[in-house]
Write an enzyme that holds these catalytic residues in place. Sequence first.
Site: not given
Length: 550
Positions: A46, A278, A285, A287
């Site tokens: 960021c 998942t 998983a 993000g």
Amino acid sequence: MSLYRRVLIVGGVAGGATCAARLRRLDEEAEIVVFERGPHVSVATCGLPYWIGDVIQEEARLLQATPEVFARNFNVPARTGHEVTAIDRASREIEVRELASGRVYREPYDALVLSPGARPIRPACPGIDLPGIFTLRSIEDSRRIREWIATRQPRRAVIVGAGYIGLEMAENLTQRGLTITVVEALPQVLPLLDAEMAEPVSRHLETHRVDLRLGDGAASFEAGADGGLVVRTASGARLEADLVLLAMGVKPEVKLAVEAGLDIGEAGGVRVDDTMRTSDEHIWAVGDAVEVRDAVTGRWRLVPLAGLAHRQARVAADAIAGRPSRFRGAQLTSVCGFFGMTVAATGASEKVLRSAGTTDYDTVYLHPGDHAGYYPNARPIHLKLIFAKADGRILGAQAVGEQGTEKRIDVLSVAIQKGATVFDLEEVELCYAPQYGAAKDPVNMAGMIAANVLRGDLEPAPWSELPGTAALIVDVRDPHEFAADHIEGAINLPLGELRRRFEELPRASEIWLYCGVGQRSYYALRFLRQRGFNVRSLPGGYQTYWGFYP
Ligand code: FAD
């Protein structure tokens, strides 16, 4: 202690690094290995625009941790320069390529966490691979842009995409002396906002000499005669540039997951449950690669934000360690800033509600100062609150202003998370001293106005129906304000003269009142209602009018 003795993590930045560190705090015995194809772990992605803009002056400040720190502090080897190329779910192994040597090897896992992030969108249009056209995702991308600026000394940049990265880069490239054109295919900047809230943002950018081309996508790129580039837009405009930044959004990195046969959801991200697991019980998983439930509408969405990646990573680590954490979904709370302006939002926009088929909501607009008007330097915050008509539950909020803008959205974000209503906002107790807020904070004000609407004390007139309405439009501001500018067709009857002159108003037709920000028109409305008039108020007054009818 975890059931999973060997935990492998793909991706070593936001989600991957957080997951590794959290899991180690929960389980000292597990073997945890991070694989990262890039040269760094724990990059402060960021911060990249500000490194390009020289606001952050040392690249090293963007490295939150190194593989050495990971090894020393967490006993987690982080193998940078190692790309995971396949997942063999049957044997529970991954295939890894060491990029420097080309060596390919396999590693077994008990649990696998995918945090491979997302890729900037690079459309397949002519000339897209010309030198001088950049995307921004990594330290290496920012190095390339910095080097281009240092060696080519570009004067003109075209930024394709007016999302938050595009606009942050508009500021940072301006800072580096470039003139900026922003090309955006949609008719507004910052697609997360409703169009009328994006309007003040566009005007602000234009006052900072950003040439905005809205509703016009980039169609092709060519080498220019002077060694620069030419961007041709869909409408046929020809824009000269010495540097082009593609900031058109991102696509989740799902290649590994697709090839391994994991479920991919309707939004195109890896499908996970609320423990971030998942469709394979040994694989999690997190993000930018996953799709998540929108906490307000319940729909699946892609929401590539760092805070979410961190939260999801903690949930996945907890789940692997046997703790009962749950990810509650994404509320899309976000903020960005450029040229002194702050734009923040949380929850659903009207656009999103409409596309989800929700119509049972109402909105209010207000434009209060960030702090008491009598204390120097108070600046307006343009605030929109969206709430359910049925019970006043807060559904979303958007704010555009300067100081104190994100603070109000943060409060409203927590309110949404807790299922609060506009009636709760009336009562919310916020800190106040003249330099920070007001005895009635903008958040209280938003609640009061919305509660007035729900209690029937204030009937809003719909901005969308202003053109062609049969209602009489009455501007209750002072004559000098009316003379400066007003809504076409409006008559002026200042609030201060209303008690003396109200009989001049027709009783037979509906009257729509407005003032500067909605306060005086509310007073006028209460008076006229009690005198038997059929009267409504245009929410947020003239300040809001400009958003709808620029
Ligand atoms: P990443 O942090 O991108 O990490 C993924 C890593 O996985 C990458 O380093 C990649 O090299 C590695 N990888 C991928 N595939 C493999 C593989 N097969 N093998 C090995 N390694 C692999 N969000 C905010 O909330 N606020 C902001 O202000 C903000 N500003 C941003 C500014 C910019 C310029 C950018 C690009 C993003 C910004 N974001 C911001 C978004 C935020 O950075 C992401 O949401 C976050 O980094 C996502 O974390 P992640 O772990 O999913 O992916």
